[in-house]
Motif scaffolding. Structure first.
Motif, PDB file in Angstrom:
ATOM      1  N   LEU A  53       0.822  -1.146   0.054  1.00  0.00           N
ATOM      2  CA  LEU A  53      -0.094   0.077  -0.029  1.00  0.00           C
ATOM      3  C   LEU A  53       0.689   1.286   0.153  1.00  0.00           C
ATOM      4  CD1 LEU A  53      -2.729  -0.973   2.594  1.00  0.00           C
ATOM      5  CD2 LEU A  53      -2.797  -1.059  -0.026  1.00  0.00           C
ATOM      6  N   ARG A  54       2.017   1.339   0.824  1.00  0.00           N
ATOM      7  CA  ARG A  54       2.793   2.547   0.833  1.00  0.00           C
ATOM      8  C   ARG A  54       3.650   2.559  -0.294  1.00  0.00           C
ATOM      9  NH1 ARG A  54       4.627   1.518   7.017  1.00  0.00           N
ATOM     10  NH2 ARG A  54       2.990   2.583   7.895  1.00  0.00           N
ATOM     11  N   ARG A  55       3.836   1.444  -1.327  1.00  0.00           N
ATOM     12  CA  ARG A  55       4.812   1.789  -2.354  1.00  0.00           C
ATOM     13  C   ARG A  55       3.691   2.122  -3.442  1.00  0.00           C
ATOM     14  NH1 ARG A  55       6.973  -2.910  -0.463  1.00  0.00           N
ATOM     15  NH2 ARG A  55       5.447  -4.359  -1.242  1.00  0.00           N
ATOM     16  N   LEU A  56       2.371   2.084  -3.485  1.00  0.00           N
ATOM     17  CA  LEU A  56       1.435   2.320  -4.293  1.00  0.00           C
ATOM     18  C   LEU A  56       1.234   3.931  -4.300  1.00  0.00           C
ATOM     19  CD1 LEU A  56      -0.898   2.411  -6.340  1.00  0.00           C
ATOM     20  CD2 LEU A  56      -2.224   1.743  -4.582  1.00  0.00           C
ATOM     21  N   ARG A  57       1.109   4.269  -2.706  1.00  0.00           N
ATOM     22  CA  ARG A  57       1.098   5.899  -2.408  1.00  0.00           C
ATOM     23  C   ARG A  57       2.408   6.496  -3.160  1.00  0.00           C
ATOM     24  NH1 ARG A  57      -1.745   7.853   3.040  1.00  0.00           N
ATOM     25  NH2 ARG A  57      -1.316   9.510   1.825  1.00  0.00           N
ATOM     26  N   ALA A  58       3.483   5.780  -2.922  1.00  0.00           N
ATOM     27  CA  ALA A  58       4.515   6.533  -3.379  1.00  0.00           C
ATOM     28  C   ALA A  58       4.751   6.672  -5.001  1.00  0.00           C
ATOM     29  CB  ALA A  58       6.175   5.812  -2.959  1.00  0.00           C
ATOM     30  N   ARG A  59       3.999   5.803  -5.773  1.00  0.00           N
ATOM     31  CA  ARG A  59       4.194   5.703  -7.354  1.00  0.00           C
ATOM     32  C   ARG A  59       3.184   6.638  -7.630  1.00  0.00           C
ATOM     33  NH1 ARG A  59       4.498  -0.058  -6.324  1.00  0.00           N
ATOM     34  NH2 ARG A  59       2.391  -0.254  -7.324  1.00  0.00           N
ATOM     35  N   VAL A  60       1.921   6.914  -6.901  1.00  0.00           N
ATOM     36  CA  VAL A  60       0.887   7.751  -7.593  1.00  0.00           C
ATOM     37  C   VAL A  60       0.921   8.954  -6.424  1.00  0.00           C
ATOM     38  CG1 VAL A  60      -1.417   8.168  -8.254  1.00  0.00           C
ATOM     39  CG2 VAL A  60      -0.090   5.831  -8.537  1.00  0.00           C
ATOM     40  N   ARG A  95     -14.245  -6.328 -12.148  1.00  0.00           N
ATOM     41  CA  ARG A  95     -12.642  -6.126 -12.018  1.00  0.00           C
ATOM     42  C   ARG A  95     -12.405  -4.830 -11.443  1.00  0.00           C
ATOM     43  NH1 ARG A  95     -11.681 -10.905 -12.766  1.00  0.00           N
ATOM     44  NH2 ARG A  95     -11.188 -11.930 -14.585  1.00  0.00           N
ATOM     45  N   GLU A  96     -12.988  -3.615 -11.738  1.00  0.00           N
ATOM     46  CA  GLU A  96     -12.776  -2.299 -10.962  1.00  0.00           C
ATOM     47  C   GLU A  96     -13.903  -1.468 -10.930  1.00  0.00           C
ATOM     48  OE1 GLU A  96     -10.142  -0.381 -14.289  1.00  0.00           O
ATOM     49  OE2 GLU A  96      -9.185  -2.214 -13.374  1.00  0.00           O
ATOM     50  N   LEU A  97     -13.853  -0.474  -9.939  1.00  0.00           N
ATOM     51  CA  LEU A  97     -15.108   0.599  -9.958  1.00  0.00           C
ATOM     52  C   LEU A  97     -14.472   1.849  -9.658  1.00  0.00           C
ATOM     53  CD1 LEU A  97     -18.310   1.265  -9.582  1.00  0.00           C
ATOM     54  CD2 LEU A  97     -17.726   0.753  -7.248  1.00  0.00           C
ATOM     55  N   LEU A  98     -14.698   2.847 -10.627  1.00  0.00           N
ATOM     56  CA  LEU A  98     -14.172   4.273 -10.301  1.00  0.00           C
ATOM     57  C   LEU A  98     -15.491   5.136 -10.075  1.00  0.00           C
ATOM     58  CD1 LEU A  98     -11.422   6.108 -10.475  1.00  0.00           C
ATOM     59  CD2 LEU A  98     -12.378   6.359 -13.032  1.00  0.00           C
ATOM     60  N   VAL A 136     -11.905   1.170  -6.799  1.00  0.00           N
ATOM     61  CA  VAL A 136     -11.787  -0.204  -6.168  1.00  0.00           C
ATOM     62  C   VAL A 136     -11.537  -1.420  -7.225  1.00  0.00           C
ATOM     63  CG1 VAL A 136     -13.262  -2.024  -4.932  1.00  0.00           C
ATOM     64  CG2 VAL A 136     -13.871   0.475  -4.651  1.00  0.00           C
ATOM     65  N   TYR A 137     -10.488  -1.945  -6.798  1.00  0.00           N
ATOM     66  CA  TYR A 137      -9.869  -3.181  -7.887  1.00  0.00           C
ATOM     67  C   TYR A 137     -10.014  -4.440  -6.880  1.00  0.00           C
ATOM     68  CZ  TYR A 137      -8.033   1.133  -9.683  1.00  0.00           C
ATOM     69  OH  TYR A 137      -7.711   2.515 -10.042  1.00  0.00           O
ATOM     70  N   THR A 138     -10.230  -5.447  -7.817  1.00  0.00           N
ATOM     71  CA  THR A 138     -10.326  -6.633  -7.171  1.00  0.00           C
ATOM     72  C   THR A 138      -8.729  -7.191  -7.143  1.00  0.00           C
ATOM     73  OG1 THR A 138     -10.090  -7.739  -9.463  1.00  0.00           O
ATOM     74  CG2 THR A 138     -12.361  -7.701  -8.422  1.00  0.00           C
ATOM     75  N   ALA A 139      -8.662  -7.883  -6.008  1.00  0.00           N
ATOM     76  CA  ALA A 139      -7.335  -8.289  -5.215  1.00  0.00           C
ATOM     77  C   ALA A 139      -7.399  -9.743  -5.342  1.00  0.00           C
ATOM     78  CB  ALA A 139      -6.879  -7.676  -4.389  1.00  0.00           C
ATOM     79  N   GLY A 140      -7.777 -10.511  -6.532  1.00  0.00           N
ATOM     80  CA  GLY A 140      -7.903 -12.057  -6.183  1.00  0.00           C
ATOM     81  C   GLY A 140      -9.346 -12.139  -5.750  1.00  0.00           C
ATOM     82  N   SER A 170      -0.755  -3.117  -7.959  1.00  0.00           N
ATOM     83  CA  SER A 170      -0.772  -3.411  -6.467  1.00  0.00           C
ATOM     84  C   SER A 170      -1.827  -4.475  -6.245  1.00  0.00           C
ATOM     85  CB  SER A 170      -0.949  -2.199  -5.847  1.00  0.00           C
ATOM     86  OG  SER A 170       0.231  -1.234  -5.862  1.00  0.00           O
ATOM     87  N   GLY A 171      -2.973  -4.504  -6.823  1.00  0.00           N
ATOM     88  CA  GLY A 171      -4.181  -5.480  -6.527  1.00  0.00           C
ATOM     89  C   GLY A 171      -3.585  -6.842  -7.094  1.00  0.00           C
ATOM     90  N   ALA A 172      -2.778  -7.001  -8.023  1.00  0.00           N
ATOM     91  CA  ALA A 172      -2.210  -8.421  -8.159  1.00  0.00           C
ATOM     92  C   ALA A 172      -1.192  -8.943  -7.250  1.00  0.00           C
ATOM     93  CB  ALA A 172      -1.549  -8.171  -9.531  1.00  0.00           C
ATOM     94  N   ARG A 173      -0.532  -8.004  -6.747  1.00  0.00           N
ATOM     95  CA  ARG A 173       0.558  -8.192  -5.693  1.00  0.00           C
ATOM     96  C   ARG A 173      -0.363  -8.476  -4.271  1.00  0.00           C
ATOM     97  NH1 ARG A 173       3.980 -11.004  -3.315  1.00  0.00           N
ATOM     98  NH2 ARG A 173       5.395  -9.980  -1.819  1.00  0.00           N
ATOM     99  N   ILE A 174      -1.107  -7.959  -3.984  1.00  0.00           N
ATOM    100  CA  ILE A 174      -2.177  -8.183  -2.841  1.00  0.00           C
ATOM    101  C   ILE A 174      -2.852  -9.181  -3.111  1.00  0.00           C
ATOM    102  CG2 ILE A 174      -4.186  -7.423  -1.821  1.00  0.00           C
ATOM    103  CD1 ILE A 174      -3.014  -4.243  -2.102  1.00  0.00           C
ATOM    104  N   ALA A 175      -3.344  -9.617  -4.025  1.00  0.00           N
ATOM    105  CA  ALA A 175      -3.821 -10.939  -4.524  1.00  0.00           C
ATOM    106  C   ALA A 175      -3.061 -12.235  -3.970  1.00  0.00           C
ATOM    107  CB  ALA A 175      -4.565 -11.228  -5.667  1.00  0.00           C
ATOM    108  N   GLU A 176      -1.777 -12.004  -4.407  1.00  0.00           N
ATOM    109  CA  GLU A 176      -0.600 -13.122  -4.199  1.00  0.00           C
ATOM    110  C   GLU A 176      -0.643 -13.336  -2.779  1.00  0.00           C
ATOM    111  OE1 GLU A 176       2.851 -11.708  -6.203  1.00  0.00           O
ATOM    112  OE2 GLU A 176       1.991 -12.157  -8.292  1.00  0.00           O
TER     113      GLU A 176
END
Length: 144
Positions: free
Chosen positions: A25-32, A84-87, A97-101, A126-132
């Motif tokens: 989550l912190r990496r996502l905030r840093a990238r955007v 898959r996602e909602l904006l 909102v994004y699916t994460a598995g 990030s959603g893919a990584r969270i799913a993993e």
């Protein structure tokens, strides 16, 4: 009774993955840079990890769970496949909102000047990584 015990065991296992989830989550905030808050939650509305100061993530996660139900119904009714996602865009910015598995979702709050394309790109990753991470935690539970 068994179902309740299993749910508790699943939640404990998911909470064990919390440090890794928080790092993502912190990496996502840093990238955007325009992201103001982000959290991962189970599809049942349980917050798993958050980087969201000043946000009622428990309440937001409950609304997220309800919104996913409506969005999944809409995609099914209109034959668009699985959700898959909602904006959502409001006066003060975006809720994405994004699916994460199959067991989790990623919710991102961002300011009104956000580059939405960049937001989608980074949040999907990030959603893919969270799913993993979540799937791995649940697999460890099943194999225990």
């Amino acid at each position: 009774m068994r179902r309740t015990l299993r749910q508790r065991a699943e939640r404990r296992q998911l909470m064990a993955a919390q440090p890794e989830l928080l790092g993502e989550l912190r990496r996502l905030r840093a990238r955007v840079p325009q992201v103001t808050a982000v959290y991962a939650a189970g599809t049942d509305g349980l917050v798993l990890a958050q980087d969201a100061a000043g946000v009622d993530t428990e309440g937001a996660a409950a609304y997220t769970s309800a919104a996913i139900g409506a969005a999944a119904g809409l995609t099914g009714t209109t034959e668009r496949g699985e959700f898959r996602e909602l904006l959502v865009r409001g006066e003060e910015g975006y809720v994405a909102v994004y699916t994460a598995g199959p067991a989790a979702v990623l919710t991102v709050l961002a300011g009104p000047r956000t580059n939405v394309g960049r937001l989608h790109l980074e949040a999907r990753r990030s959603g893919a990584r969270i799913a993993e991470l979540v799937d791995g935690a649940l697999d460890r539970l099943e194999n225990a």
